[in-house]
Scaffold this active site. Sequence first.
Site, PDB file in Angstrom:
ATOM      1  CE1 TYR A  54      -4.069   1.728  -0.011  1.00  0.00           C
ATOM      2  CE2 TYR A  54      -3.279   2.883   1.943  1.00  0.00           C
ATOM      3  CZ  TYR A  54      -4.198   2.749   0.921  1.00  0.00           C
ATOM      4  OH  TYR A  54      -5.231   3.638   0.824  1.00  0.00           O
ATOM      5  NE  ARG A 175     -14.265  -9.286 -12.572  1.00  0.00           N
ATOM      6  CZ  ARG A 175     -13.378  -9.654 -11.651  1.00  0.00           C
ATOM      7  NH1 ARG A 175     -12.166 -10.035 -12.025  1.00  0.00           N
ATOM      8  NH2 ARG A 175     -13.697  -9.670 -10.376  1.00  0.00           N
ATOM      9  CG  MET A 242     -10.140  -4.271  -8.666  1.00  0.00           C
ATOM     10  SD  MET A 242     -11.904  -4.582  -8.865  1.00  0.00           S
ATOM     11  CE  MET A 242     -12.587  -3.320  -7.783  1.00  0.00           C
ATOM     12  CG  PHE A 264      -9.176  10.089  -6.158  1.00  0.00           C
ATOM     13  CD1 PHE A 264      -9.037  11.384  -5.707  1.00  0.00           C
ATOM     14  CD2 PHE A 264      -9.891   9.185  -5.369  1.00  0.00           C
ATOM     15  CE1 PHE A 264      -9.617  11.793  -4.505  1.00  0.00           C
ATOM     16  CE2 PHE A 264     -10.475   9.573  -4.175  1.00  0.00           C
ATOM     17  CZ  PHE A 264     -10.338  10.877  -3.739  1.00  0.00           C
TER      18      PHE A 264
END
Length: 336
Positions: A54, A175, A242, A264
Amino acid sequence: MFNQGICYPRHGAPEEVLSYEKLPLIKLDDREVRIEIQASTIHPSDLGLIQGSYGLLRPLPAIGGREGVGKIVEVGSAVTEEVMNKIVAVPDLVGAWQAYCNCHVDNLILLPALIPYAQLAVSILNPMTAWRLLNDFEYLKEGDIVIQNAGNSAVGVSVVQFAKRMGLRCVSLVRSEKRMQELIDFGAEEVWLDDEEVPKRTEEYTNGKGCSLVLNSVGGRSATRLAKCLKSGGVHVTFGAMNGEPVRFPTRNLIFDDVRFVGFWLDRWRRQKTKAQIRNALEEILQPLALTEVSYPIDSFFSLDEFPQAFQRNAQSRFGKVLFAKDKQALMDSMN
């Protein structure tokens, strides 16, 4: 009375580094309160913190979890008793996956009292991200068209609801047909499969005008398809990745259509704002929740000591968040 939490002493795969531990209760300072945590959630960013990937990491050892809701059960000697039993957000940096935490009274974020804990536990990070995406990058007018991938994600569901309140037309890509139906049942009006037909279908849907804003949290080919859906001068915002694939922008659209590619990150946004600005922004997303104009899907509940099962469920395909709960049955009953 003792504390308990889900902790990690080092970075790594959650199944390798997480453990359920009994923890000492930290003594309250004069201006602190003790929060009994009622519910907390598992976010993708929680996994990034545990894995060490992160953007901003916590000192180790650490307690997991970024978002949750609790009730004030004890106050320091310099804090008025009037705040007892108030419903508040769990502070971001202390770790939400524990039974109790302390918070300075000046940093408390009060939450609407009549909303179920399960909703309050997911009421800030993803809704705030969605609200900022719709309000900070393009001047959107009623009737403008926004398109997003991962429409069934927590941010995606928030975007759908806020866009509707703003009078925007929102196209959500998913999806699978199962995810399509779930999102339609939740109130989304335009839900498409995320495939190679998206740019052509968008051209037809917008009568050749294109979308004002596209929101990407997937990456790879999906992000490239979104770029081809923009109108001239439109904005492509990436706020997640993702599938881990790089975002490749189509050069033709960048040059001839003057589209913009920006990113962002909510953590950066918050660091740039004053406490007053953040509280005002919170009011914008909490008021619709208090008025029951928006809601957020919840998938399942687990106790803290059931964290292996919680993470197993979190890794599966689902519609809604996985929560840790102080009282699973009470939270499930509150959702009915």
